[in-house]
Design a protein around this motif. Structure first.
Motif, PDB file in Angstrom:
ATOM      1  N   ALA A  33      37.632-141.833   8.588  1.00 18.94           N
ATOM      2  CA  ALA A  33      37.699-141.033  10.036  1.00 18.94           C
ATOM      3  C   ALA A  33      39.057-141.103  10.142  1.00 18.94           C
ATOM      4  O   ALA A  33      39.746-142.067   9.826  1.00 18.94           O
ATOM      5  CB  ALA A  33      36.935-141.688  11.061  1.00 18.94           C
ATOM      6  N   ASN A  34      39.505-140.096  11.051  1.00 19.94           N
ATOM      7  CA  ASN A  34      40.868-140.138  11.475  1.00 19.94           C
ATOM      8  C   ASN A  34      42.016-140.247  10.480  1.00 19.94           C
ATOM      9  O   ASN A  34      42.817-141.116  10.715  1.00 19.94           O
ATOM     10  CB  ASN A  34      41.127-141.023  12.963  1.00 19.94           C
ATOM     11  CG  ASN A  34      40.071-140.588  13.678  1.00 19.94           C
ATOM     12  OD1 ASN A  34      39.872-139.517  14.251  1.00 19.94           O
ATOM     13  ND2 ASN A  34      39.583-141.953  14.427  1.00 19.94           N
ATOM     14  N   GLN A  64      51.050-142.177  11.831  1.00 18.76           N
ATOM     15  CA  GLN A  64      49.662-141.569  11.625  1.00 18.76           C
ATOM     16  C   GLN A  64      48.955-142.763  11.601  1.00 18.76           C
ATOM     17  O   GLN A  64      47.898-143.289  12.101  1.00 18.76           O
ATOM     18  CB  GLN A  64      49.352-140.797  10.712  1.00 18.76           C
ATOM     19  CG  GLN A  64      49.994-139.248  11.104  1.00 18.76           C
ATOM     20  CD  GLN A  64      49.467-138.459   9.842  1.00 18.76           C
ATOM     21  OE1 GLN A  64      48.407-137.691  10.114  1.00 18.76           O
ATOM     22  NE2 GLN A  64      49.873-138.316   8.704  1.00 18.76           N
ATOM     23  N   VAL A  95      42.657-144.412  19.599  1.00 22.30           N
ATOM     24  CA  VAL A  95      41.432-144.295  18.929  1.00 22.30           C
ATOM     25  C   VAL A  95      40.342-145.287  19.358  1.00 22.30           C
ATOM     26  O   VAL A  95      40.464-146.467  19.064  1.00 22.30           O
ATOM     27  CB  VAL A  95      41.511-144.269  17.361  1.00 22.30           C
ATOM     28  CG1 VAL A  95      40.193-144.299  16.632  1.00 22.30           C
ATOM     29  CG2 VAL A  95      42.536-143.373  16.799  1.00 22.30           C
ATOM     30  N   SER A 129      34.485-132.417  18.430  1.00 25.66           N
ATOM     31  CA  SER A 129      35.259-131.201  17.501  1.00 25.66           C
ATOM     32  C   SER A 129      34.199-130.234  17.604  1.00 25.66           C
ATOM     33  O   SER A 129      32.895-130.215  17.513  1.00 25.66           O
ATOM     34  CB  SER A 129      35.622-131.613  16.339  1.00 25.66           C
ATOM     35  OG  SER A 129      34.678-131.956  15.513  1.00 25.66           O
TER      36      SER A 129
END
Length: 155
Positions: free
Chosen positions: A148-149, A17, A57, A98
């Motif tokens: 974020a993310n 991740q 990303v 999203s």
């Protein structure tokens, strides 16, 4: 959390991740395995659906997308066919990052990007407000992104 995941599986997932392009050698070193068992575990995690995909990303600022808006979309009539048409059309609009069907006063919450406020206004006028079922929209503009993310939590 699935009981099939042990401490090393969780460490592999956490490492990926953070850096999805990590080499197997570096991943193995990070989680304390040799390369072959690490590669086998990684393949199992992919096959079992814990890892859906890998992706880059991208930088919004480098791409000139300076506006992030959260848009609350409401329907007056809750017709399943109209909602399905709305959802199909949303999927085809790249600037909508999203879309969530939510409870509360809104029916959907969208995350939208735009170059600037003029671009966002044009998008709202020409695209979003004309989608099936939409009777009202309310926007909240992001002033500053804090996180974020972030990745999913792995206990």
């Amino acid at each position: 959390m699935n009981d099939d995941l042990d401490k090393i599986d969780r460490a592999i997932l956490a490492a990926l991740q953070t850096d999805g392009r990590m080499s197997n050698a570096r991943l193995a070193e990070t989680v304390g395995l040799s390369e072959t068992p690490c590669a086998r575990r990684l393949k199992r995690l992919e096959n079992d659906g814990y890892i859906e995909r890998y992706r880059a990303v991208l930088s919004r600022s480098a791409l000139g997308l300076g506006v992030v808006a959260f848009v609350y979309v409401r329907f007056a009539v809750h017709d399943r066919a109209v909602a399905m048409r709305f959802e199909r059309e949303i999927l085809a609009i790249p600037r909508i990052l999203s879309c969530h069907n939510v409870s509360g006063s809104a029916d959907y919450v969208l995350q939208v990007v735009a170059r600037d406020l003029d671009d966002y206004g044009t998008f709202m006028r020409d695209q979003l407000r004309s989608l099936p079922g939409v009777t009202s929209v309310e926007s909240s503009l992001s002033l500053r992104e804090i996180k974020a993310n972030g990745g999913l939590p792995l206990p």
